[in-house]
Design a protein around this motif. Structure first.
Motif, PDB file in Angstrom:
ATOM      1  N   TRP A 295      39.470  28.476  78.161  1.00 53.56           N
ATOM      2  CA  TRP A 295      39.612  27.270  77.345  1.00 53.56           C
ATOM      3  C   TRP A 295      38.591  26.213  77.757  1.00 53.56           C
ATOM      4  N   SER A 296      38.447  26.023  79.052  1.00 46.78           N
ATOM      5  CA  SER A 296      37.507  25.022  79.557  1.00 46.78           C
ATOM      6  C   SER A 296      36.080  25.341  79.118  1.00 46.78           C
ATOM      7  N   ALA A 297      35.693  26.605  79.238  1.00 42.12           N
ATOM      8  CA  ALA A 297      34.351  27.018  78.821  1.00 42.12           C
ATOM      9  C   ALA A 297      34.143  26.778  77.327  1.00 42.12           C
ATOM     10  N   GLU A 298      35.152  27.067  76.539  1.00 47.15           N
ATOM     11  CA  GLU A 298      35.028  26.850  75.091  1.00 47.15           C
ATOM     12  C   GLU A 298      34.858  25.369  74.776  1.00 47.15           C
ATOM     13  N   TRP A 299      35.614  24.526  75.466  1.00 48.59           N
ATOM     14  CA  TRP A 299      35.497  23.090  75.207  1.00 48.59           C
ATOM     15  C   TRP A 299      34.093  22.577  75.537  1.00 48.59           C
ATOM     16  N   VAL A 300      33.556  22.943  76.705  1.00 51.70           N
ATOM     17  CA  VAL A 300      32.215  22.433  77.046  1.00 51.70           C
ATOM     18  C   VAL A 300      31.141  23.092  76.192  1.00 51.70           C
ATOM     19  N   ARG A 301      31.344  24.337  75.765  1.00 45.49           N
ATOM     20  CA  ARG A 301      30.411  25.004  74.840  1.00 45.49           C
ATOM     21  C   ARG A 301      30.322  24.210  73.539  1.00 45.49           C
ATOM     22  N   ARG A 302      31.469  23.781  73.068  1.00 45.72           N
ATOM     23  CA  ARG A 302      31.540  23.018  71.825  1.00 45.72           C
ATOM     24  C   ARG A 302      30.673  21.758  71.882  1.00 45.72           C
ATOM     25  N   PHE A 303      30.514  21.202  73.078  1.00 44.32           N
ATOM     26  CA  PHE A 303      29.757  19.955  73.217  1.00 44.32           C
ATOM     27  C   PHE A 303      28.351  20.165  73.758  1.00 44.32           C
ATOM     28  N   GLY A 304      27.859  21.407  73.662  1.00 43.33           N
ATOM     29  CA  GLY A 304      26.461  21.660  73.949  1.00 43.33           C
ATOM     30  C   GLY A 304      26.119  22.172  75.329  1.00 43.33           C
ATOM     31  N   SER A 305      27.084  22.621  76.097  1.00 39.94           N
ATOM     32  CA  SER A 305      26.772  23.161  77.419  1.00 39.94           C
ATOM     33  C   SER A 305      25.874  24.377  77.296  1.00 39.94           C
ATOM     34  N   ARG A 306      24.846  24.417  78.132  1.00 43.30           N
ATOM     35  CA  ARG A 306      23.950  25.580  78.152  1.00 43.30           C
ATOM     36  C   ARG A 306      24.462  26.656  79.108  1.00 43.30           C
ATOM     37  N   ALA A 307      25.483  26.335  79.901  1.00 39.58           N
ATOM     38  CA  ALA A 307      26.095  27.297  80.827  1.00 39.58           C
ATOM     39  C   ALA A 307      27.612  27.062  80.802  1.00 39.58           C
ATOM     40  N   PRO A 308      28.265  27.380  79.689  1.00 40.81           N
ATOM     41  CA  PRO A 308      29.669  26.989  79.519  1.00 40.81           C
ATOM     42  C   PRO A 308      30.639  27.581  80.540  1.00 40.81           C
ATOM     43  N   GLU A 309      30.432  28.820  80.960  1.00 44.35           N
ATOM     44  CA  GLU A 309      31.353  29.391  81.949  1.00 44.35           C
ATOM     45  C   GLU A 309      31.236  28.649  83.275  1.00 44.35           C
ATOM     46  N   ARG A 310      29.989  28.402  83.696  1.00 41.15           N
ATOM     47  CA  ARG A 310      29.771  27.682  84.962  1.00 41.15           C
ATOM     48  C   ARG A 310      30.245  26.242  84.847  1.00 41.15           C
ATOM     49  N   HIS A 311      29.929  25.585  83.758  1.00 43.91           N
ATOM     50  CA  HIS A 311      30.341  24.193  83.586  1.00 43.91           C
ATOM     51  C   HIS A 311      31.855  24.070  83.434  1.00 43.91           C
ATOM     52  N   GLY A 312      32.462  25.024  82.748  1.00 40.50           N
ATOM     53  CA  GLY A 312      33.925  25.016  82.638  1.00 40.50           C
ATOM     54  C   GLY A 312      34.579  25.169  84.000  1.00 40.50           C
ATOM     55  N   ARG A 313      34.006  26.045  84.836  1.00 42.11           N
ATOM     56  CA  ARG A 313      34.538  26.237  86.196  1.00 42.11           C
ATOM     57  C   ARG A 313      34.361  24.971  87.019  1.00 42.11           C
ATOM     58  N   ILE A 314      33.193  24.334  86.922  1.00 43.35           N
ATOM     59  CA  ILE A 314      32.958  23.090  87.668  1.00 43.35           C
ATOM     60  C   ILE A 314      33.966  22.025  87.241  1.00 43.35           C
ATOM     61  N   LEU A 315      34.213  21.925  85.947  1.00 37.72           N
ATOM     62  CA  LEU A 315      35.176  20.952  85.440  1.00 37.72           C
ATOM     63  C   LEU A 315      36.569  21.221  86.012  1.00 37.72           C
ATOM     64  N   LEU A 316      36.988  22.480  85.990  1.00 40.57           N
ATOM     65  CA  LEU A 316      38.321  22.808  86.522  1.00 40.57           C
ATOM     66  C   LEU A 316      38.391  22.650  88.032  1.00 40.57           C
ATOM     67  N   ASP A 317      37.320  22.999  88.729  1.00 38.01           N
ATOM     68  CA  ASP A 317      37.308  22.798  90.183  1.00 38.01           C
ATOM     69  C   ASP A 317      37.435  21.314  90.512  1.00 38.01           C
ATOM     70  N   HIS A 318      36.747  20.485  89.752  1.00 38.20           N
ATOM     71  CA  HIS A 318      36.855  19.037  89.957  1.00 38.20           C
ATOM     72  C   HIS A 318      38.294  18.579  89.690  1.00 38.20           C
ATOM     73  N   LEU A 319      38.857  19.069  88.601  1.00 42.97           N
ATOM     74  CA  LEU A 319      40.226  18.691  88.258  1.00 42.97           C
ATOM     75  C   LEU A 319      41.199  19.117  89.357  1.00 42.97           C
ATOM     76  N   ASP A 320      41.028  20.344  89.882  1.00 39.87           N
ATOM     77  CA  ASP A 320      41.876  20.785  90.993  1.00 39.87           C
ATOM     78  C   ASP A 320      41.744  19.854  92.198  1.00 39.87           C
ATOM     79  N   GLY A 321      40.523  19.469  92.518  1.00 42.23           N
ATOM     80  CA  GLY A 321      40.298  18.578  93.657  1.00 42.23           C
ATOM     81  C   GLY A 321      40.933  17.218  93.450  1.00 42.23           C
ATOM     82  N   VAL A 322      40.775  16.660  92.258  1.00 38.71           N
ATOM     83  CA  VAL A 322      41.356  15.354  91.936  1.00 38.71           C
ATOM     84  C   VAL A 322      42.880  15.422  92.032  1.00 38.71           C
ATOM     85  N   VAL A 323      43.441  16.485  91.496  1.00 36.46           N
ATOM     86  CA  VAL A 323      44.895  16.654  91.518  1.00 36.46           C
ATOM     87  C   VAL A 323      45.388  16.820  92.953  1.00 36.46           C
TER      88      VAL A 323
END
Length: 184
Positions: free
Chosen positions: A130-158
Motif C-alpha cells: 500500500w505504501s509503495a502504491e501511494w508514493v508511486r501515485r505521487f511520482g516516486s521513481r523508486a516506490p518500493e524503496r520509498h514506501g519502505r523508508i516511509l514505513l520505517d520512519h513511521l515505525d520509528g516515530v511510533v
C-alpha cells in the motif's frame, strides 16, 4: 470455542502490550480475558505456543485494520498522505497503543526466535504494498524503496511516542518533509 480462543488471544495482546513480555503469563491472560483459570494453558501448552498464537492473531487483526485504513485512504496529494499517516500514528499510539506495543515486543522476541520473523514479515508486506502504491501515485521513481523508508520512519516515530509520550504529538510535518525529500 473459536470465540473463546480469540478472546484469550485478544487478552494476551493486551497483557503483552500493556505490561510487557515478562508479565505475559497464563494467569495474567486468564484474568485479562475474564476466563476460568487454566483456559489459556488449555489452548497454548507452553509459552512458545502462546507467542506463536499471538503473532498469528496480531497479523490477522492488523491486516484487517490496515485494509480498513487503506480502503478509507485515498490521498489526492502528498500532504493528504502525510495527514493520513500521521492520523494512523496517533491511533497506533493512542487507542491502539497496547497492540502497537505488543507488535514491537514481538519484534524483539523475533531476535531470539527467528521462526517468528517470517509471519511478522508477511504482515509488513501488505502494508509495504500500500505504501509503495501511494508514493508511486505521487511520482516516486523508486516506490518500493520509498514506501519502505516511509514505513520505517513511521515505525520509528511510533516507537518513540510509545516510549517517550509527547502530549503535542503530531508527526504530520515530519512526514510531509520526508515525502518532499523522497518525491522531490
Amino acid at each position: 470455542m473459536a470465540r473463546r480462543r480469540e478472546q484469550v488471544l485478544d487478552a494476551a495482546l493486551e497483557v503483552l502490550g500493556a505490561e510487557g513480555s515478562r508479565r505475559l503469563t497464563y494467569q495474567a491472560v486468564d484474568a485479562a480475558a475474564g476466563v476460568p483459570t487454566g483456559t489459556t494453558s488449555n489452548y497454548f501448552r507452553n509459552r512458545g505456543a502462546l507467542i506463536d498464537g499471538i503473532v498469528d492473531h496480531l497479523q490477522t487483526v492488523e491486516h484487517r485494520e490496515w485494509e480498513t485504513f487503506a480502503a478509507g485512504t485515498d490521498p489526492a496529494d502528498p500532504g493528504e498522505l502525510a495527514d493520513a499517516m500521521a492520523a494512523f500514528a496517533r491511533h497506533a499510539t493512542g487507542p491502539g497503543r497496547a497492540r502497537t506495543a505488543a507488535r514491537f515486543a514481538l519484534f524483539l522476541e523475533a531476535a531470539a526466535r527467528p521462526e517468528l520473523r517470517a509471519p511478522l514479515a508477511r504482515g509488513r508486506q501488505a502494508v509495504l504494498a500500500w505504501s509503495a502504491e501511494w508514493v508511486r501515485r505521487f511520482g516516486s521513481r523508486a516506490p518500493e524503496r520509498h514506501g519502505r523508508i516511509l514505513l520505517d520512519h513511521l515505525d520509528g516515530v511510533v516507537l518513540h511516542q510509545l516510549a517517550f509520550p509527547d502530549d503535542d504529538f503530531n508527526p504530520a510535518p515530519e512526514i510531509r518533509e520526508l515525502l518532499a525529500g523522497l518525491l522531490g
